[in-house]
Scaffold this active site. Structure first.
Site, short mmCIF file in Angstrom:
data_model
loop_
_atom_site.label_atom_id
_atom_site.label_comp_id
_atom_site.label_asym_id
_atom_site.label_seq_id
_atom_site.Cartn_x
_atom_site.Cartn_y
_atom_site.Cartn_z
N HIS A 127 0.81 -1.22 0.00
CA HIS A 127 0.00 0.00 0.00
C HIS A 127 0.85 1.27 0.00
O HIS A 127 0.34 2.36 -0.28
CB HIS A 127 -0.99 -0.01 1.17
CG HIS A 127 -0.40 0.30 2.51
ND1 HIS A 127 0.00 -0.69 3.39
CD2 HIS A 127 -0.15 1.47 3.14
CE1 HIS A 127 0.47 -0.14 4.49
NE2 HIS A 127 0.39 1.17 4.37
N ASP A 157 0.08 -7.67 1.61
CA ASP A 157 0.52 -6.27 1.61
C ASP A 157 2.04 -6.15 1.61
O ASP A 157 2.62 -5.34 2.35
CB ASP A 157 -0.08 -5.53 2.82
CG ASP A 157 0.02 -4.01 2.67
OD1 ASP A 157 0.15 -3.55 1.52
OD2 ASP A 157 -0.01 -3.30 3.69
N SER A 232 4.73 2.61 7.69
CA SER A 232 4.37 1.45 6.87
C SER A 232 5.55 0.96 6.06
O SER A 232 6.23 1.74 5.38
CB SER A 232 3.25 1.83 5.91
OG SER A 232 2.00 1.74 6.51
#
Length: 504
Positions: A127, A157, A232
Site C-alpha cells: 500500500h 501487503d 508502513s
C-alpha cells in the site's frame, strides 16, 4: 477493515507544493549487540546504529485527476461579497494542478529496508507504493535512488523494489525467525513517521497471531512500539538486529500511535518476498475446497469431542481434490504435519506450501479420523476456476411438473426439487436435493438465516432427495439422542454451506 480506527500504518500522503519534513543524515558505525537488563533494555543505541543504514524512506508520486472530475467536491455557493470568497477560490481552484485538465501530483511517504545489498533489493508494504508513477528510495545519508517495482502481493501487503546497487553502497539486514518471538519480548521499530526519517522506537511483543480482517492470511504480531503514519513498510527488529516483522497497520482514533500496532511476521513475509524476487508474482499452494468454521454445534453433530479444524463446505470442480479424496463434510484437523486449530489456519498453511507438493491431510469423516494424500494446485489458477464456477447460473427450462408433495420440519416447509421449483427459485440444473419453499418466522431455521430457495443436499452427512428422506433423517437423529441436526445447504447456484439446527 472492521474498525473505523484501523489505519494502514500508514504512508503519509500530501499534495505537491505543501511543506514536507526532511530526512536527517545518520552515521552508521559498526554493529554491536546491546545489553538487555532484566527489566528491559539498558540501551538500544548499538542495535540502532547497526541497522539504521539499511532502513530507508520510500517516497512516491502519482498523477491524479483534479477537482473537475466526476467525483469532485463542488465549490460552495457563497453570497456576493462574502469575505470567504478568496479563501474558497484558492482552495478549490488553485491547488497546483494542470489548469488544462485539473490533474495534480500526489506524493506519499513510507518506509522500507534493504535485504540484499549486492542486488539492491528493498522490501516495503504494497500500500506504500500502490498506483505510484514514480518511486524513490531515500537513504539515511541523504542519497536518493530511483526504484523499480519487482513484484507485489496484495493479500499480504508486501512489495519488493530494486535500486541500482552501483549507485550507492548499501547496508542490508536479514529476516529472523518470528516464530521464536514470545509475548513480552523486546522489539525495536525503525521508520519514517510523519516524514521524520530514521526514527527509532522500542516496545514489546504485545500479542501474536492477530487477525485484524485485512486479508486472508492475517497472522500479525501486535506491538506497543510506537508506529505512526509513514512507518508502513518499515522493519520490526528483534534484539539480534534481525527483521521479525514488517510494520503495516495501527489502531488509532487520532491517526497517531496509542500503542497498538501490527506487523507482518517474517515467517509469512520472507516466503512472499522470495517468490516475488524469483517470479515477480506469488505462486501459492491450493487445495480447492471451500471451508467454514467448526462450531460447537457442528462438532457435536459430527461426533467430535472438541470444536477444531476447518469444515469442508464444498469441493471446487476441477480442483486438486475433485476426485473424492476430500469431500464436503470432512473436517481437516492437520495439514502436512501442521495442526489446524481453527478455520483461518488452513488457508495460510496451504498457501505457504509449494505448488505440486504431495502432502498428507488428516481429516475427520463421519466421526472417524483418516489420512489422505493430496497434490496441491496453484492458488492463482484456482481463483480463476472458482470464479468461473460461481458464475454458472444455467437453469433447467423443462415443462411444468405436477404439484409437489411437501413436508414441514424444524420450522421449514420442504418440497421436491423439480422443473417447477427450479424455475420458481432460479435453481441451477446441477443442484440436487430437497428445496426449502418456506421458513417459519422465529423458528430455529430462521435464526440460522435459512432462506426459501435454498436446497438441503445432506443431513448428518447423508444425502436426501425427497421430503420423506428429510423427515426420516431428522427422526433417526432424534432417536439417537442428537440435539442438533447438521444440514448441508446449497445456494441457487450450487455453493455449499453447513448449518446446525436445534431439534428440541
Amino acid at each position: 477493515m472492521t474498525s473505523t480506527f484501523l489505519l494502514r500504518a500508514a504512508r503519509r500522503t500530501f499534495i505537491a507544493g505543501t511543506a514536507a519534513l526532511l530526512v536527517g543524515t545518520v552515521a552508521v558505525p559498526s554493529f554491536v549487540m546491546p545489553t538487555f537488563a532484566a527489566d528491559g533494555p539498558a540501551s538500544v543505541a548499538d542495535l540502532a546504529q547497526g541497522v539504521l543504514g539499511a532502513v530507508v524512506n520510500i517516497s512516491t508520486s502519482q498523477t491524479v485527476k483534479g477537482t473537475e472530475g466526476p467525483g469532485a467536491v463542488p465549490m460552495p455557493q457563497l453570497p456576493e461579497g462574502s469575505p470567504f470568497q478568496d479563501f474558497f477560490d484558492d482552495f478549490f481552484k488553485n491547488r497546483g494542478g494542470d489548469k488544462d485538465n485539473g490533474a495534480q501530483k500526489v506524493q506519499s511517504l513510507g518506509s522500507g529496508f534493504v535485504i540484499d545489498a549486492e542486488q539492491g533489493i528493498v522490501v516495503t508494504n504494497n500500500h506504500v507504493i500502490a498506483d505510484a508513477d514514480d518511486i524513490e528510495v531515500n537513504f539515511s545519508d541523504g542519497v536518493t535512488l530511483k526504484a523499480t517495482l519487482v513484484g507485489t502481493d496484495t493479500k499480504t501487503d508486501v512489495a519488493v523494489l530494486k535500486v541500482d546497487p552501483k549507485g550507492h553502497k548499501l547496508t542490508a539486514v536479514k529476516f529472523g525467525d518470528s516464530t521464536k518471538m514470545r509475548v513480552g519480548d523486546w522489539v525495536m521499530a525503525v521508520g519514517n513517521p510523519f516524514g521524520l526519517g530514521g526514527t527509532v522506537t522500542v516496545g514489546i511483543v504485545s500479542a501474536r497471531n492477530r487477525d485484524i480482517n485485512s486479508g486472508p492470511y492475517d497472522d500479525f504480531i501486535q506491538t506497543d512500539a510506537a508506529i505512526n503514519r509513514g512507518n508502513s513498510g518499515g522493519p520490526l527488529f528483534n534484539s539480534a538486529g534481525e527483521v521479525i516483522g514488517i510494520n503495516t497497520a495501527i489502531i488509532s482514533p487520532s491517526g497517531g500511535s496509542i500503542g497498538i500496532g501490527f506487523s507482518i511476521p517474517s515467517q509469512l513475509a520472507s516466503g512472499v518476498v522470495d517468490q516475488l524476487r524469483q517470479f515477480g508474482e506469488t505462486r501459492r499452494g491450493w487445495l480447492g475446497v471451500r471451508i467454514q468454521p467448526v462450531t460447537d454445534d457442528i462438532a457435536e453433530s459430527l461426533g467430535m469431542a472438541t470444536a477444531k479444524g476447518a469444515l469442508v463446505a464444498g469441493v471446487i470442480k476441477g480442483g486438486p481434490v475433485d476426485n473424492g479424496t476430500i469431500q464436503a463434510g470432512d473436517v481437516i484437523i492437520k495439514f502436512d504435519g501442521k495442526d489446524i486449530h481453527e478455520m483461518r489456519d488452513l488457508p495460510r498453511v496451504v498457501a505457504e506450501s509449494p505448488v505440486g507438493k504431495a502432502v498428507d491431510v488428516l481429516i475427520v469423516r463421519k466421526g472417524v479420523e483418516q489420512t489422505v494424500k493430496v497434490t496441491l494446485g496453484r492458488l492463482e489458477d484456482g481463483e480463476k476456476l472458482a470464479s468461473g464456477e460461481n458464475g454458472n447460473t444455467d437453469q433447467d427450462k423443462g415443462d411444468k411438473a405436477p404439484a409437489v408433495s411437501t413436508a414441514s420440519v424444524l420450522g421449514m416447509t420442504v418440497g421436491e426439487l423439480n422443473d417447477e421449483t427450479r424455475k420458481k427459485f432460479s435453481i441451477a440444473a446441477d443442484v440436487s436435493g430437497v428445496v426449502i419453499t418456506d421458513v417459519a418466522k422465529d423458528s430455529a431455521a430462521a435464526e440460522r438465516g435459512i432462506q426459501p430457495g435454498e436446497v438441503i443436499t445432506e443431513i448428518a452427512q447423508e444425502s436426501v432427495a425427497t421430503p420423506k428422506d428429510v423427515m426420516d433423517r431428522i427422526g433417526a437423529l432424534k432417536e439417537q439422542g442428537r440435539k442438533n441436526a447438521l444440514l448441508m445447504l446449497a445456494s441457487k447456484t450450487g455453493e455449499l454451506r453447513f448449518v446446525t439446527i436445534r431439534m428440541d
